[in-house]
Motif scaffolding. Structure first.
Motif, PDB file in Angstrom:
ATOM      1  N   PHE A  99      -5.869   3.735  -6.618  1.00  0.00           N
ATOM      2  CA  PHE A  99      -5.240   2.482  -6.191  1.00  0.00           C
ATOM      3  C   PHE A  99      -6.352   1.452  -6.017  1.00  0.00           C
ATOM      4  O   PHE A  99      -7.258   1.635  -5.214  1.00  0.00           O
ATOM      5  N   PHE A 127      -2.086   2.538   2.328  1.00  0.00           N
ATOM      6  CA  PHE A 127      -2.093   3.524   1.244  1.00  0.00           C
ATOM      7  C   PHE A 127      -2.535   4.874   1.778  1.00  0.00           C
ATOM      8  O   PHE A 127      -1.891   5.906   1.546  1.00  0.00           O
ATOM      9  N   VAL A 138      -8.891   5.272  -3.303  1.00  0.00           N
ATOM     10  CA  VAL A 138      -8.599   3.841  -3.197  1.00  0.00           C
ATOM     11  C   VAL A 138      -9.927   3.110  -3.360  1.00  0.00           C
ATOM     12  O   VAL A 138     -10.950   3.540  -2.834  1.00  0.00           O
ATOM     13  N   ALA A 157       2.471   1.839  -3.382  1.00  0.00           N
ATOM     14  CA  ALA A 157       1.514   2.398  -4.338  1.00  0.00           C
ATOM     15  C   ALA A 157       1.320   3.891  -4.096  1.00  0.00           C
ATOM     16  O   ALA A 157       1.333   4.702  -5.035  1.00  0.00           O
ATOM     17  N   ALA A 158       1.162   4.260  -2.843  1.00  0.00           N
ATOM     18  CA  ALA A 158       0.943   5.670  -2.522  1.00  0.00           C
ATOM     19  C   ALA A 158       2.143   6.511  -2.946  1.00  0.00           C
ATOM     20  O   ALA A 158       2.001   7.551  -3.606  1.00  0.00           O
ATOM     21  N   ARG A 170      -4.072  -3.201   2.836  1.00  0.00           N
ATOM     22  CA  ARG A 170      -3.488  -2.528   1.671  1.00  0.00           C
ATOM     23  C   ARG A 170      -4.021  -1.101   1.576  1.00  0.00           C
ATOM     24  O   ARG A 170      -3.269  -0.138   1.394  1.00  0.00           O
ATOM     25  N   GLY A 211       0.828  -1.205   0.000  1.00  0.00           N
ATOM     26  CA  GLY A 211       0.000   0.000   0.000  1.00  0.00           C
ATOM     27  C   GLY A 211       0.862   1.256   0.000  1.00  0.00           C
ATOM     28  O   GLY A 211       0.589   2.218  -0.725  1.00  0.00           O
ATOM     29  N   ARG A 212       1.911   1.202   0.806  1.00  0.00           N
ATOM     30  CA  ARG A 212       2.832   2.349   0.862  1.00  0.00           C
ATOM     31  C   ARG A 212       3.502   2.580  -0.492  1.00  0.00           C
ATOM     32  O   ARG A 212       3.576   3.697  -0.993  1.00  0.00           O
TER      33      ARG A 212
END
Lengths: 348, 348
Positions: A254, A210, A193, A179-180, A206, A176-177
């Motif tokens: 996301f 994010f 998201v 992606a962010a 996740r 998740g991180r």
DNA sequence: CTGTTAGCGCATTCAG
DNA sequence: CTGAATGCGCTAACAG
């Protein structure tokens, strides 16, 4: 005359030996004279005998059946997971017994529940239960443990501490991180998201990670939750989030699974006419095979199928009295075409 | 203290009855006094007893295990097929035992072969063997029959006449014709068919019927054969068939599976910049779930999963001494966006 | 090394 | 309706 399965007694008779000799001939490491074994094997071959594994398990403490519980087997990533796992099991001499949690479409049919599924597998005396879908209540984990059956939970919420279940988890938070950070680096400021209404914590984790990472960068995230984990959910999300005018002007999405992300991305592109990645960036999670197809080229967080399968196998093969283990599977970002190029150095 | 499975003897002891009574309590239609049964069930509940299905099959003539042999379980259509079938089996009280023919990626591993797969399933005394992949040599069909196990062949070449195997076939020839007529109606004059190097006759029959129907209209078809049934095969075909200049100027492609057709279509669209359906029309076969996704909208020949599953189930449930059956599944064309509109009336 | 014996957990005769 | 006895196909412990 009904055709029957040949039994060890038949073979013994033909080979002129005792049933035990036949049994031994088929047991690796048993003490049999080479010539006796040869005679037995010859007779077996001629008669078409093969060991009855069902009867054999009456004696051994564990069967070589591994129960796999899954729903959504048509899902691109789940099916890949299931495929890899069953192949790996087989290579180890174990066999896959499936319980499909898919709802029965016939009218009046009752929804399949996890409890019944586990029950079913226990009736077959499986050596292990692997959970690919659904969340395992502690009570079910205990039920299995009480019968000497370990559970392996793949990307499922962990049961109460001390419960006899191995858990294998991809690094949902790390993903998740990742992606962010990537979306932020691409210059996205209005993030969303999209997640399904699943009760499993993996997808939630996740999404949460994010949001947390976005918050660190001073951004708030629009959270869109609805329906099952499916392409259609992504479609609906895109329609709703990017609808006419799109006052918030969402520019980064996301999707907590590739299927959702693909649905959102394709809808944005083909139905709403938004350029991806110029106008909108999209990231998924899983790296399902189709995400790499040329029509998609979805940038996504990859959880290595090989690593996941290996870890699962290891858990299954571990001795029955081994301590409960928790294996984390690392994730990384697969850069494809659905996210705008990073501007400047990536944030920490 | 090792946890063990509870046995009928345990229950009998606690309920103060004989083992037979316990057995009867769990046998539908056995003659037990209601109060005895109640006592037994109560004791069973308290102890966590459940019948051992493995032991039970030692007595019955058939187990409730159905062996499914498949490869390519990650394939969009196969996985849907497998999903539907296993769910249907379960609803009938049967359980799916899987043999995955997927090649083991580890170095030095031997390729899984069908013979060994069948062997494996016979060892588990499955009641039926369902073949989703590969072609069954007559010898294997006979092997199963000799053990009282029927085979069900889904879209597989039929074995020698009289062999004990039920075959379920989609109308491959009809589908091929449908595809040809539709492309011709769209005004396509330079046709190509793309197929994989599979040894199974279903895909060949689709291609052959396509070619024959085209011939009836005075057209010859470019036949492109290579590799496995996969997206990549379609990609390769498009690159080769539509390469620079494309002297033949192929304007209509029939992929014998959706995966192949999607690969070809997407490559034409996104890599070669050819407009679909304006410049090139594409038709697939199967109607896999992804083919309806908004990014694809592939026109395709549908083989109804429901009909296929129902027919398969019927074959599996038919009495052991029933005559061999051959069930044909009708197909129809699902019109989506990958074929140019028909000009004038459709040809006969 | 071999055959005999005794289970594994269950279902099904057979007497009662 | 019930329990005792027998057998399903196989493995393992036991003497020889």
């Amino acid at each position: 005359m009904e055709p029957r399965f040949v039994t060890a007694a038949d073979v013994a008779r033909r080979a002129g030996v005792s049933r035990s000799a036949v049994s031994r001939a088929f047991t690796p490491g048993a003490s049999v004279a080479p010539e006796t074994r040869a005679r037995v094997l010859e007779a077996a071959e001629a008669l078409g005998y093969r060991v009855n594994r069902l009867a054999r398990t009456l004696h051994r403490d564990r069967s070589d059946l591994v129960g796999i519980i899954g729903a959504n087997l048509g899902n691109p990533y789940i099916s890949a997971q299931f495929d890899a796992l069953s192949a790996a099991l087989q290579a180890e001499g174990l066999q896959t017994l499936l319980v499909n949690l898919r709802p029965d479409p016939r009218p009046g049919a009752e929804a399949p529940d996890l409890g019944r599924a586990v029950e079913r597998l226990l009736e077959y005396r499986v050596r292990t239960v692997v959970l690919l879908s659904g969340a395992a209540p502690d009570e079910l984990v205990r039920l299995c443990a009480a019968n000497g059956v370990r559970m392996v939970l793949i990307n499922r919420p962990a049961p109460a501490a001390g419960a006899l279940a191995d858990v294998i988890d991809s690094d949902a938070a790390g993903g998740g991180r990742l992606a962010a950070r990537r979306l932020i680096a691409a210059g996205c400021r209005q993030l969303a998201v999209v997640l399904s209404e699943s009760r499993t914590s993996a997808k939630l984790a996740r999404a949460d990670a994010f949001c947390a990472e976005a918050a660190r960068a001073g951004l708030t995230v629009r959270r869109w939750t609805q329906g099952p984990n499916s392409y259609e959910t992504g479609v609906a999300a895109a329609r709703s989030l990017l609808a006419e005018g799109d006052p918030a002007r969402i520019d980064g999405i996301f999707g907590v699974t590739d299927e959702i992300a693909l649905g959102a991305m394709n809808t944005a592109r083909h139905e709403l006419g938004l350029a991806v990645p110029e106008r909108l960036s999209v990231i998924g999670f899983d790296d399902a095979p189709i995400s790499g197809w040329s029509s998609h080229r979805l940038t996504t967080v990859r959880q290595s199928l090989r690593a996941l399968t290996a870890a699962t196998l290891e858990a299954i093969l571990s001795p029955a009295d081994a301590a409960v283990s928790h294996r984390a599977i690392a994730v990384d970002l697969v850069e494809r075409g659905s996210v705008a190029p990073a501007r400047g150095p990536a944030p920490t």
